[in-house]
Design a protein around this motif. Sequence first.
Motif, PDB file in Angstrom:
ATOM      1  N   TYR A  95      33.845  33.039  36.426  1.00 62.63           N
ATOM      2  CA  TYR A  95      34.529  33.830  35.411  1.00 62.63           C
ATOM      3  C   TYR A  95      33.832  35.179  35.230  1.00 62.63           C
ATOM      4  O   TYR A  95      34.488  36.233  35.197  1.00 62.63           O
ATOM      5  CB  TYR A  95      34.569  33.065  34.090  1.00 62.63           C
ATOM      6  N   GLU A  96      32.515  35.162  35.126  1.00 63.05           N
ATOM      7  CA  GLU A  96      31.768  36.412  34.940  1.00 63.05           C
ATOM      8  C   GLU A  96      31.953  37.347  36.134  1.00 63.05           C
ATOM      9  O   GLU A  96      32.071  38.559  35.962  1.00 63.05           O
ATOM     10  CB  GLU A  96      30.293  36.117  34.687  1.00 63.05           C
ATOM     11  N   ASP A  97      31.977  36.792  37.345  1.00 64.33           N
ATOM     12  CA  ASP A  97      32.232  37.606  38.541  1.00 64.33           C
ATOM     13  C   ASP A  97      33.597  38.271  38.454  1.00 64.33           C
ATOM     14  O   ASP A  97      33.746  39.452  38.779  1.00 64.33           O
ATOM     15  CB  ASP A  97      32.156  36.757  39.817  1.00 64.33           C
ATOM     16  N   LEU A  98      34.590  37.516  38.026  1.00 60.98           N
ATOM     17  CA  LEU A  98      35.939  38.078  37.928  1.00 60.98           C
ATOM     18  C   LEU A  98      36.014  39.165  36.859  1.00 60.98           C
ATOM     19  O   LEU A  98      36.652  40.192  37.062  1.00 60.98           O
ATOM     20  CB  LEU A  98      36.949  36.967  37.651  1.00 60.98           C
ATOM     21  N   VAL A  99      35.369  38.951  35.731  1.00 63.44           N
ATOM     22  CA  VAL A  99      35.333  39.958  34.669  1.00 63.44           C
ATOM     23  C   VAL A  99      34.648  41.222  35.192  1.00 63.44           C
ATOM     24  O   VAL A  99      35.135  42.338  34.975  1.00 63.44           O
ATOM     25  CB  VAL A  99      34.624  39.423  33.409  1.00 63.44           C
ATOM     26  N   ASP A 100      33.545  41.060  35.904  1.00 68.44           N
ATOM     27  CA  ASP A 100      32.844  42.203  36.480  1.00 68.44           C
ATOM     28  C   ASP A 100      33.733  42.947  37.477  1.00 68.44           C
ATOM     29  O   ASP A 100      33.762  44.176  37.501  1.00 68.44           O
ATOM     30  CB  ASP A 100      31.553  41.763  37.183  1.00 68.44           C
ATOM     31  N   ASP A 101      34.473  42.213  38.303  1.00 72.58           N
ATOM     32  CA  ASP A 101      35.380  42.830  39.270  1.00 72.58           C
ATOM     33  C   ASP A 101      36.434  43.672  38.560  1.00 72.58           C
ATOM     34  O   ASP A 101      36.725  44.802  38.970  1.00 72.58           O
ATOM     35  CB  ASP A 101      36.064  41.772  40.137  1.00 72.58           C
ATOM     36  N   VAL A 102      37.019  43.134  37.503  1.00 75.04           N
ATOM     37  CA  VAL A 102      38.046  43.862  36.757  1.00 75.04           C
ATOM     38  C   VAL A 102      37.459  45.126  36.144  1.00 75.04           C
ATOM     39  O   VAL A 102      38.074  46.196  36.198  1.00 75.04           O
ATOM     40  CB  VAL A 102      38.684  42.957  35.677  1.00 75.04           C
ATOM     41  N   LYS A 103      36.275  45.031  35.579  1.00 74.93           N
ATOM     42  CA  LYS A 103      35.618  46.204  34.989  1.00 74.93           C
ATOM     43  C   LYS A 103      35.380  47.288  36.039  1.00 74.93           C
ATOM     44  O   LYS A 103      35.585  48.474  35.766  1.00 74.93           O
ATOM     45  CB  LYS A 103      34.293  45.807  34.328  1.00 74.93           C
TER      46      LYS A 103
END
Length: 101
Positions: free
Chosen positions: A58-66
Amino acid sequence: MSGSRSSSPNSNSGWSRKENKMFEEALAYYGEGTPNLWDKVSSAMGGIKSAEEVRLHYEDLVDDVKMIESGRVQYPKYKTQGFWTRGKVHGPSKANWQQIT
């Protein structure tokens, strides 16, 4: 993406499409802010990923979106992107598109 986690477009290579779909569905079902969210998502996935793996994913995906939203990474180009533009069909013919969908 943070330096401690994967920083390549293939950062999800340890996750199959099926696992990603299960993750997305469980996350949508429980929603952010649910107590013990990562345990519940892991359990909904049949325990194939640990709560810690789910949280990091989840954190990886949030970072990708940012990164995408900040303009530091180009928005991904998907195979289906550009089929419909201003009412015109691009790519396969409209008949083929209906067969695909």
